[in-house]
Design an enzyme around this catalytic site. Structure first.
Site, PDB file in Angstrom:
ATOM      1  N   GLY A  95     -54.044 -33.683 -64.538  1.00 17.43           N
ATOM      2  CA  GLY A  95     -53.056 -34.597 -65.089  1.00 17.43           C
ATOM      3  C   GLY A  95     -52.984 -34.564 -66.605  1.00 17.43           C
ATOM      4  O   GLY A  95     -51.903 -34.655 -67.184  1.00 17.43           O
ATOM      5  N   LYS A 139     -53.999 -23.667 -59.786  1.00 20.18           N
ATOM      6  CA  LYS A 139     -53.383 -24.474 -60.846  1.00 20.18           C
ATOM      7  C   LYS A 139     -53.059 -23.633 -62.074  1.00 20.18           C
ATOM      8  O   LYS A 139     -52.031 -23.842 -62.719  1.00 20.18           O
ATOM      9  CB  LYS A 139     -54.302 -25.643 -61.223  1.00 20.18           C
ATOM     10  CG  LYS A 139     -54.301 -26.729 -60.172  1.00 20.18           C
ATOM     11  CD  LYS A 139     -55.083 -27.965 -60.591  1.00 20.18           C
ATOM     12  CE  LYS A 139     -54.941 -29.038 -59.515  1.00 20.18           C
ATOM     13  NZ  LYS A 139     -55.780 -30.223 -59.778  1.00 20.18           N
ATOM     14  N   ASN A 162     -64.628 -21.293 -62.235  1.00 25.32           N
ATOM     15  CA  ASN A 162     -65.384 -22.529 -62.416  1.00 25.32           C
ATOM     16  C   ASN A 162     -66.378 -22.310 -63.554  1.00 25.32           C
ATOM     17  O   ASN A 162     -67.334 -21.549 -63.398  1.00 25.32           O
ATOM     18  CB  ASN A 162     -66.107 -22.873 -61.104  1.00 25.32           C
ATOM     19  CG  ASN A 162     -66.861 -24.179 -61.188  1.00 25.32           C
ATOM     20  OD1 ASN A 162     -67.089 -24.717 -62.284  1.00 25.32           O
ATOM     21  ND2 ASN A 162     -67.249 -24.700 -60.045  1.00 25.32           N
ATOM     22  N   ASN A 199     -65.257 -34.320 -64.635  1.00 25.35           N
ATOM     23  CA  ASN A 199     -66.648 -34.594 -64.298  1.00 25.35           C
ATOM     24  C   ASN A 199     -67.552 -34.268 -65.489  1.00 25.35           C
ATOM     25  O   ASN A 199     -67.201 -33.488 -66.367  1.00 25.35           O
ATOM     26  CB  ASN A 199     -67.065 -33.799 -63.051  1.00 25.35           C
ATOM     27  CG  ASN A 199     -67.044 -32.309 -63.305  1.00 25.35           C
ATOM     28  OD1 ASN A 199     -68.012 -31.718 -63.793  1.00 25.35           O
ATOM     29  ND2 ASN A 199     -65.907 -31.669 -63.002  1.00 25.35           N
ATOM     30  N   CYS A 241     -72.154 -34.638 -80.815  1.00 21.96           N
ATOM     31  CA  CYS A 241     -71.741 -33.769 -79.715  1.00 21.96           C
ATOM     32  C   CYS A 241     -71.814 -34.572 -78.419  1.00 21.96           C
ATOM     33  O   CYS A 241     -72.239 -35.726 -78.419  1.00 21.96           O
ATOM     34  CB  CYS A 241     -72.583 -32.486 -79.646  1.00 21.96           C
ATOM     35  SG  CYS A 241     -74.066 -32.578 -78.624  1.00 21.96           S
ATOM     36  N   CYS A 244     -75.249 -35.768 -77.753  1.00 18.18           N
ATOM     37  CA  CYS A 244     -75.829 -36.678 -78.756  1.00 18.18           C
ATOM     38  C   CYS A 244     -75.821 -38.116 -78.257  1.00 18.18           C
ATOM     39  O   CYS A 244     -76.759 -38.875 -78.498  1.00 18.18           O
ATOM     40  CB  CYS A 244     -75.031 -36.622 -80.060  1.00 18.18           C
ATOM     41  SG  CYS A 244     -75.415 -35.210 -81.101  1.00 18.18           S
ATOM     42  N   CYS A 265     -61.049 -42.287 -53.266  1.00 19.91           N
ATOM     43  CA  CYS A 265     -60.173 -41.382 -53.991  1.00 19.91           C
ATOM     44  C   CYS A 265     -59.847 -42.055 -55.305  1.00 19.91           C
ATOM     45  O   CYS A 265     -59.435 -43.209 -55.332  1.00 19.91           O
ATOM     46  CB  CYS A 265     -58.927 -41.170 -53.122  1.00 19.91           C
ATOM     47  SG  CYS A 265     -57.457 -40.694 -53.990  1.00 19.91           S
ATOM     48  N   CYS A 293     -80.869 -35.054 -80.809  1.00 14.08           N
ATOM     49  CA  CYS A 293     -80.046 -34.552 -79.700  1.00 14.08           C
ATOM     50  C   CYS A 293     -80.840 -33.552 -78.856  1.00 14.08           C
ATOM     51  O   CYS A 293     -81.640 -32.765 -79.385  1.00 14.08           O
ATOM     52  CB  CYS A 293     -78.783 -33.881 -80.245  1.00 14.08           C
ATOM     53  SG  CYS A 293     -77.708 -33.249 -78.944  1.00 14.08           S
TER      54      CYS A 293
END
Lengths: 400, 400
Positions: A95, A139, A162, A199, A241, A244, A265, A293
């Protein structure tokens, strides 16, 4: 299709000439008419616009760049056509990513690199960009199809992979490093990476790649209920980052896949692009890098950034002098009434260097300083009282 | 095309059977293969998705509404499927109107009425939605083509007309009044009008229609330099109408066509949707209706609104009681951690009832009260000094 039909027509012609009986000619003439009709149908199919060599500022309806080149005439940008030299990598063509890709394509960006491993589904039709007839395509391929129709001037690269797999990450890295499009490019082969994934694992992978390549990137996210979101600019060494100040789910080492609920969903709307839509609330804040970090490449970039400070300050000073000497008062003859605001006027807050947070924001966890604050002996003298207090506090919380 | 090809195939079959010489059969077999290939090509062309009778909440990839019905499960909306009962009229299918139409279509709105008199040009390709192959089509027809492909469940009405002409206005009004889609609808036949036009004349026409029909509408605009804009909600009688606080160009009666500069083309970007993008500044304010509004229908709506106040207050009180009696604490078992903010918490300011303006806004003109403030005799005693003062002030302004 047109080629096939042309050959069909010549086959019919040949056949007609080889047939001695004129009674067969009528039937062939009829077929010739059909072929002609089919050719007309095929030719009326949409024609793509041809490529444009140079962006023109001419104000005519047939110029796809007239409204963009106007930005230059109005002083909003100095040299609009430089956009053709820029490469942007978009990770995640959902999206957010698909609309970012479409906007950049319509702006005439030089080159887009698109990464996604997913296929288009009817369930994606609640967001902008994809069309039902693209269901089943990857996509990235569907995006290239739509985007190249919209603007054939953009160089499009489709990576159906991926990035969180070992092989995917290798291809991701080498594609970002490829400088064929603009050999004079400093740093990596792209100017900006947009993370538009859904994710944390993928975000951490983009973070790793950009820290390694010293690559500026932007992070985006939309909440599960579709009515809020965030945008973050990450400049390795200069700003925090993604590791961090990681979200709790990453900091605590939980596998996010175990958090997904059965049959749940995530909601999504065509309108949400990174702010709290229900509250019309979009605060801004700065985040400095974390000297502790966990990401080794981030620590390296932090070191480089600190070392380069004297050179950076000198350059800024020199530029300031140069500008004030050459330009005189800014916007003296500003026919468009455009005023430029100093960045320092914006409401920003450095959550590390001061305690001030933008209005409406509260800390979820105590700051590290508060956490390590030594407690006075008085305060720990009676553990039973403390427990009692804690229990009362918990009860009060549960009653809310 | 498939039908034509099928007939072509049977023609070939007939011809083959009528030819005694087998030497001709090979040539016909070859053509049969071509027809087969063309049929395959034609069949692989995009197929539209079929209509959906009821919106399902099922979490499957093939459900175009799963992500939207999730909003209901998460408590963001009570009854998502009610969206199918709503009609929205969009006036102006340009950069703003076309995207609003696409978003509503993807959300599964019941019915859209689209108004525009313009044709698609290549110069429009810098904004989202239209595609180069639609150049030459009217904007409303091109929009219906794209939107019906995206979501065939939406009832689409295309009005290629200019609402500022006498005949156009009549059709505009009668289409807004048409209640065939939802006969039980109160007021006009639509639930909302979105004004997405690019000139004040058209805005004043939408204002006139909505005041006459007591129709809630929203006004939008993007600045000439493409980096700022505005959104305004107008509820006849309750908030200021467009004529209550008209922009200077309307208030002073200047024909805006005389303001257009030769060879000037307004800039536009695919990103601007109604706020100051350069300053990241989007203030909100309330505007009460002007009791001296020049629009007669507005004055009527204002009278009705004041007369209905006691009934409105009573209804609000009754509803408040009812809600607190039935529901108990709001969001007691809120599994999604969604909090609802009271409208009164938002930073809003009534520019008429108080002097406070949202931070960052200044008045361009003195308020009516200040304007009519009686000047003391002392102040006008020495006109020469006054002129001297005025000259000094002007000089100071010019020196800025």
């Amino acid at each position: 299709m047109e080629v096939e039909l042309k050959e069909m027509s010549s086959d019919l012609e040949t056949l007609k000439r080889s047939l001695p009986d004129p009674s067969h000619h009528a039937s062939i003439d009829k077929m010739q008419l059909r072929v002609q009709h089919l050719t007309n149908l095929a030719e009326s199919a949409p024609v793509r616009r041809s490529k444009v060599k140079d962006m023109s500022a001419e104000v005519v309806d047939s110029n796809p760049y007239s409204r963009l080149m106007a930005l230059q005439r109005m002083g909003i940008v100095q040299n609009y056509e430089r956009i053709r030299e820029f490469s942007v990598a978009i990770v995640g063509i959902g999206g957010v990513g698909s609309v970012a890709a479409e906007m950049l394509t319509r702006c005439g960006i030089g080159r887009l690199l698109l990464y996604d491993y997913d296929k288009v589904e009817l369930a994606n039709m609640n967001r902008l960009f994809f069309r039902p007839e693209q269901v089943g395509m990857t996509k990235t391929d569907a995006a290239v199809q739509t985007l190249s129709d919209i603007n054939p001037d953009v160089a499009l690269e489709s990576y159906t992979l991926n990035i969180t797999t070992l092989q995917g990450f290798e291809t991701f890295m080498s594609s970002l490093k490829n400088k064929t499009f603009c050999p004079s490019e400093e740093g990596s082969g792209v100017d900006l990476v947009l993370s538009c994934v859904d994710n944390y694992e993928a975000r951490m992978v983009v973070n790793q790649a950009c820290n390694e390549l010293n690559q500026t990137w932007m992070e985006s996210g939309v909440s599960e209920d579709a009515v809020s979101g965030h945008i973050q600019l990450l400049v390795p060494g200069e700003t925090a980052c993604f590791a961090c100040a990681p979200p709790l789910v990453v900091a605590s080492g939980v596998d996010e896949r175990t958090l997904k609920r059965e049959g749940v969903c995530a909601a999504s709307l065509p309108t949400t692009m990174g702010y709290n839509a229900l509250k019309d609330f979009f605060p801004t804040m700065e985040m400095k890098p974390n000297p502790q970090c966990s990401n080794a490449a981030c620590l390296e970039r932090q070191k480089e950034y600190i070392l380069a400070k004297p050179a950076r300050d000198a350059a800024a000073k020199a530029k300031e002098k140069e500008v004030s000497a050459i330009e005189g008062p800014v916007h003296d003859d500003n026919e468009w009434n455009i005023s430029v605001v100093d960045d320092s006027e914006l409401v920003t807050a450095d959550i590390r260097s001061s305690d001030a947070l933008p209005e409406g924001l509260v800390r979820e966890l105590p700051s590290a300083d508060e956490f390590h604050k030594p407690t006075s002996p008085q305060e720990t003298i009676n553990p039973v009282d403390d427990l009692e207090d804690l229990r009362k506090q918990l009860d009060a919380l549960n009653a809310d």
